[in-house]
Motif scaffolding. Structure first.
Motif, PDB file in Angstrom:
ATOM      1  N   ILE A 158       0.842  -1.198   0.000  1.00  0.00           N
ATOM      2  CA  ILE A 158       0.000   0.000   0.000  1.00  0.00           C
ATOM      3  C   ILE A 158       0.873   1.242   0.000  1.00  0.00           C
ATOM      4  O   ILE A 158       0.622   2.206  -0.745  1.00  0.00           O
ATOM      5  CB  ILE A 158      -0.960  -0.012   1.208  1.00  0.00           C
ATOM      6  N   ALA A 159       1.925   1.227   0.796  1.00  0.00           N
ATOM      7  CA  ALA A 159       2.847   2.366   0.831  1.00  0.00           C
ATOM      8  C   ALA A 159       3.520   2.556  -0.525  1.00  0.00           C
ATOM      9  O   ALA A 159       3.668   3.693  -1.001  1.00  0.00           O
ATOM     10  CB  ALA A 159       3.889   2.158   1.920  1.00  0.00           C
ATOM     11  N   GLU A 160       3.909   1.461  -1.169  1.00  0.00           N
ATOM     12  CA  GLU A 160       4.566   1.543  -2.479  1.00  0.00           C
ATOM     13  C   GLU A 160       3.634   2.123  -3.534  1.00  0.00           C
ATOM     14  O   GLU A 160       4.081   2.776  -4.481  1.00  0.00           O
ATOM     15  CB  GLU A 160       5.049   0.157  -2.902  1.00  0.00           C
ATOM     16  N   LEU A 161       2.337   1.920  -3.348  1.00  0.00           N
ATOM     17  CA  LEU A 161       1.344   2.435  -4.298  1.00  0.00           C
ATOM     18  C   LEU A 161       0.869   3.844  -3.944  1.00  0.00           C
ATOM     19  O   LEU A 161      -0.083   4.342  -4.532  1.00  0.00           O
ATOM     20  CB  LEU A 161       0.145   1.491  -4.360  1.00  0.00           C
ATOM     21  N   GLY A 162       1.508   4.480  -2.992  1.00  0.00           N
ATOM     22  CA  GLY A 162       1.169   5.855  -2.650  1.00  0.00           C
ATOM     23  C   GLY A 162       0.614   6.038  -1.257  1.00  0.00           C
ATOM     24  O   GLY A 162       0.350   7.160  -0.834  1.00  0.00           O
ATOM     25  N   GLY A 163       0.363   4.954  -0.556  1.00  0.00           N
ATOM     26  CA  GLY A 163      -0.065   5.062   0.834  1.00  0.00           C
ATOM     27  C   GLY A 163      -1.471   5.586   1.039  1.00  0.00           C
ATOM     28  O   GLY A 163      -1.730   6.327   1.999  1.00  0.00           O
ATOM     29  N   ASP A 164      -2.413   5.213   0.173  1.00  0.00           N
ATOM     30  CA  ASP A 164      -3.796   5.683   0.292  1.00  0.00           C
ATOM     31  C   ASP A 164      -4.355   5.276   1.660  1.00  0.00           C
ATOM     32  O   ASP A 164      -4.469   4.079   1.958  1.00  0.00           O
ATOM     33  CB  ASP A 164      -4.650   5.069  -0.815  1.00  0.00           C
ATOM     34  N   PRO A 165      -4.727   6.242   2.512  1.00  0.00           N
ATOM     35  CA  PRO A 165      -5.216   5.889   3.855  1.00  0.00           C
ATOM     36  C   PRO A 165      -6.520   5.093   3.824  1.00  0.00           C
ATOM     37  O   PRO A 165      -6.825   4.372   4.779  1.00  0.00           O
ATOM     38  CB  PRO A 165      -5.395   7.246   4.533  1.00  0.00           C
ATOM     39  N   ARG A 166      -7.279   5.201   2.741  1.00  0.00           N
ATOM     40  CA  ARG A 166      -8.522   4.436   2.646  1.00  0.00           C
ATOM     41  C   ARG A 166      -8.221   2.944   2.535  1.00  0.00           C
ATOM     42  O   ARG A 166      -8.939   2.116   3.104  1.00  0.00           O
ATOM     43  CB  ARG A 166      -9.335   4.903   1.434  1.00  0.00           C
ATOM     44  N   LEU A 167      -7.172   2.597   1.808  1.00  0.00           N
ATOM     45  CA  LEU A 167      -6.792   1.196   1.704  1.00  0.00           C
ATOM     46  C   LEU A 167      -6.269   0.670   3.033  1.00  0.00           C
ATOM     47  O   LEU A 167      -6.581  -0.458   3.434  1.00  0.00           O
ATOM     48  CB  LEU A 167      -5.738   1.016   0.606  1.00  0.00           C
ATOM     49  N   SER A 168      -5.499   1.499   3.719  1.00  0.00           N
ATOM     50  CA  SER A 168      -4.986   1.081   5.036  1.00  0.00           C
ATOM     51  C   SER A 168      -6.128   0.896   6.026  1.00  0.00           C
ATOM     52  O   SER A 168      -6.118  -0.053   6.830  1.00  0.00           O
ATOM     53  CB  SER A 168      -4.001   2.127   5.565  1.00  0.00           C
ATOM     54  N   ALA A 169      -7.127   1.781   5.960  1.00  0.00           N
ATOM     55  CA  ALA A 169      -8.270   1.654   6.869  1.00  0.00           C
ATOM     56  C   ALA A 169      -9.067   0.393   6.575  1.00  0.00           C
ATOM     57  O   ALA A 169      -9.512  -0.321   7.499  1.00  0.00           O
ATOM     58  CB  ALA A 169      -9.159   2.892   6.751  1.00  0.00           C
ATOM     59  N   LEU A 170      -9.278   0.103   5.291  1.00  0.00           N
ATOM     60  CA  LEU A 170      -9.995  -1.119   4.919  1.00  0.00           C
ATOM     61  C   LEU A 170      -9.220  -2.350   5.380  1.00  0.00           C
ATOM     62  O   LEU A 170      -9.805  -3.298   5.921  1.00  0.00           O
ATOM     63  CB  LEU A 170     -10.211  -1.161   3.408  1.00  0.00           C
ATOM     64  N   TRP A 171      -7.933  -2.344   5.191  1.00  0.00           N
ATOM     65  CA  TRP A 171      -7.121  -3.483   5.606  1.00  0.00           C
ATOM     66  C   TRP A 171      -7.216  -3.708   7.119  1.00  0.00           C
ATOM     67  O   TRP A 171      -7.323  -4.844   7.567  1.00  0.00           O
ATOM     68  CB  TRP A 171      -5.673  -3.284   5.182  1.00  0.00           C
ATOM     69  N   GLN A 172      -7.236  -2.629   7.890  1.00  0.00           N
ATOM     70  CA  GLN A 172      -7.346  -2.783   9.336  1.00  0.00           C
ATOM     71  C   GLN A 172      -8.705  -3.381   9.706  1.00  0.00           C
ATOM     72  O   GLN A 172      -8.793  -4.219  10.610  1.00  0.00           O
ATOM     73  CB  GLN A 172      -7.152  -1.442  10.036  1.00  0.00           C
ATOM     74  N   GLN A 173      -9.754  -2.980   9.009  1.00  0.00           N
ATOM     75  CA  GLN A 173     -11.071  -3.570   9.264  1.00  0.00           C
ATOM     76  C   GLN A 173     -11.055  -5.068   8.976  1.00  0.00           C
ATOM     77  O   GLN A 173     -11.685  -5.860   9.701  1.00  0.00           O
ATOM     78  CB  GLN A 173     -12.121  -2.885   8.393  1.00  0.00           C
ATOM     79  N   VAL A 174     -10.343  -5.453   7.925  1.00  0.00           N
ATOM     80  CA  VAL A 174     -10.224  -6.872   7.594  1.00  0.00           C
ATOM     81  C   VAL A 174      -9.513  -7.625   8.714  1.00  0.00           C
ATOM     82  O   VAL A 174      -9.942  -8.702   9.137  1.00  0.00           O
ATOM     83  CB  VAL A 174      -9.473  -7.036   6.254  1.00  0.00           C
ATOM     84  N   LEU A 175      -8.435  -7.054   9.217  1.00  0.00           N
ATOM     85  CA  LEU A 175      -7.692  -7.708  10.297  1.00  0.00           C
ATOM     86  C   LEU A 175      -8.541  -7.851  11.553  1.00  0.00           C
ATOM     87  O   LEU A 175      -8.383  -8.817  12.307  1.00  0.00           O
ATOM     88  CB  LEU A 175      -6.428  -6.900  10.616  1.00  0.00           C
ATOM     89  N   ASP A 176      -9.445  -6.910  11.775  1.00  0.00           N
ATOM     90  CA  ASP A 176     -10.283  -6.923  12.976  1.00  0.00           C
ATOM     91  C   ASP A 176     -11.534  -7.784  12.817  1.00  0.00           C
ATOM     92  O   ASP A 176     -12.258  -8.012  13.798  1.00  0.00           O
ATOM     93  CB  ASP A 176     -10.710  -5.496  13.336  1.00  0.00           C
ATOM     94  N   ALA A 177     -11.814  -8.252  11.612  1.00  0.00           N
ATOM     95  CA  ALA A 177     -13.047  -9.008  11.352  1.00  0.00           C
ATOM     96  C   ALA A 177     -12.996 -10.379  12.015  1.00  0.00           C
ATOM     97  O   ALA A 177     -11.933 -11.000  12.106  1.00  0.00           O
ATOM     98  CB  ALA A 177     -13.254  -9.169   9.854  1.00  0.00           C
ATOM     99  N   PRO A 178     -14.141 -10.895  12.480  1.00  0.00           N
ATOM    100  CA  PRO A 178     -14.174 -12.264  13.017  1.00  0.00           C
ATOM    101  C   PRO A 178     -13.746 -13.273  11.969  1.00  0.00           C
ATOM    102  O   PRO A 178     -13.995 -13.102  10.772  1.00  0.00           O
ATOM    103  CB  PRO A 178     -15.651 -12.456  13.388  1.00  0.00           C
TER     104      PRO A 178
END
Length: 290
Positions: A158-178
Motif C-alpha cells: 500500500i505504501a509503495e502504491l502511494g499510501g492511500d489511507p482508505r486502503l490502510s483503513a480497509l485493511w485494518q477492518q479486515v484484520l479486525d473481522a471475526p
C-alpha cells in the motif's frame, strides 16, 4: 516476468512429449499467450494443452491439479480442464508438468458477458463449496485462517502504491473481522477474468486450479471485486445469502491483498494482471463511503 523463471518454448514441449508421451508426438505445438503468471501454456493439436510451471514456487501446481481437478469436476456446473497425464522432470526441464484437455472459450470483461453471469458465478461457487472437503488440511494461501500473516507485506505494498489511507483503513477492518468458524470449504482461490471462460457471453469454463484448496469461503467470494462491477456484485451477493458481513469483509481483504501485491510486482511485466489489480482497487474504493 519473474526473476529465476524457467524458459520454455515449443521445442522443449516437443522434446518432453516425444520422450514421455510418444503417442502425441508430431502434433502441432503452439504457445498460448495469456495473462497467467505461474505456468506457460502450449496448445498440443486441437484437443490438448501442455502446462509447464515457470517458477519454483509453482512447482507443485501440476501435481495439485492432477489430484484435485478429477475429484471436483463431476460436481461442477461448468467445464474444467481435465488433466490426462502428469509429466516428470527431465534434464531439460526441472518440474512436473501436465497435459490437459483444451477448453474452448473466450476471456471477457464483465461488460462483455450476459447479465446472468453473476448468478452463474454464484452457482459455481456454491457447487464447489458444497463438495465434501473430506477433512483436508486448510490452505496456507488465499482462504487461510488468518489475514495477519500478510500484514507487513500488504502495508508495504500500500505504501509503495502511494499510501492511500482508505486502503490502510480497509485493511485494518479486515484484520479486525471475526474469522470463519465453520468447516473449511473447497476453493478455486483465483477467480479473476483470466481464469473464467465464456462462450457467446455465457460462463462455460473455469481454468487454472493451481491455487485450489480448502479454507474460508471468503477466498472465492473475492471474485465479487476481481471480476464483477457494482451491479454484478449486488446480484452475486444476493445469491449467496448464507454469508454474513464478516465473511464479505474478509473477501474484500483477499481482493485487496491480491491487488496491492500484484500491481507493483506486475505493473511493468504483465499488463493484463496489473489491469485486474487496478480494477479491484477501483471497485473497492468506489463502493465505500469515506
Amino acid at each position: 516476468m519473474h526473476q529465476g523463471e524457467i524458459a520454455t518454448d515449443a521445442s522443449l514441449v516437443d522434446s518432453l512429449i516425444r520422450s514421455q508421451f510418444p503417442r502425441w508426438r508430431g502434433l502441432p505445438i503452439t504457445q498460448v499467450r495469456h495473462g497467467g503468471t505461474n505456468n506457460a501454456l502450449y496448445r498440443l493439436g486441437d484437443e490438448l494443452a501442455v502446462r509447464l510451471p515457470r517458477i519454483g514456487w509453482a512447482k507443485d501446481e501440476a501435481e495439485r491439479d492432477f489430484g484435485i481437478v478429477p475429484l471436483l469436476a463431476p460436481h461442477l456446473p461448468v467445464a474444467v480442464p481435465e488433466p490426462l497425464v502428469l509429466g516428470e522432470p527431465s534434464e531439460e526441464y526441472p518440474f512436473r508438468w501436465t497435459v490437459v484437455r483444451w477448453l474452448p472459450g473466450d476471456i471477457s470483461t464483465i461488460g462483455e458477458v450476459r447479465e446472468s453471469t453473476p448468478v452463474r458465478l454464484a452457482e459455481f461457487v456454491l457447487a464447489l463449496q458444497e463438495i465434501d472437503a473430506g477433512g483436508r488440511e486448510w490452505t496456507t494461501y488465499r482462504g487461510r485462517r488468518d489475514h495477519s500473516n500478510s500484514d507487513e507485506q500488504v502495508r508495504a505494498c500500500i505504501a509503495e502504491l502511494g499510501g492511500d489511507p482508505r486502503l490502510s483503513a480497509l485493511w485494518q477492518q479486515v484484520l479486525d473481522a471475526p474469522r470463519w468458524e465453520g468447516p473449511g470449504r473447497w476453493l478455486h482461490a483465483d477467480l479473476h477474468r483470466g481464469n473464467l471462460l465464456f462462450t457467446e457471453g455465457e460462463l462455460t469454463g473455469v481454468v487454472d486450479w493451481g491455487s485450489a484448496g480448502v479454507g474460508d469461503p471468503a477466498g472465492d467470494l473475492m471474485t465479487a471485486w476481481l471480476f464483477l462491477d457494482a451491479k454484478g456484485r449486488a446480484r452475486f451477493r444476493a445469491e449467496l445469502r448464507e454469508f454474513d458481513d464478516a465473511t464479505w469483509l474478509r473477501a474484500r481483504g483477499w481482493a485487496l491483498q491480491m491487488a496491492v501485491v500484484a500491481l507493483p510486482y506486475y505493473r511493468d511485466t504483465n499488463p493484463f494482471l496489473a489491469g485486474i489489480a487496478r480494477h479491484v482497487l477501483d471497485q473497492l474504493l468506489a463502493e465505500r463511503s469515506w
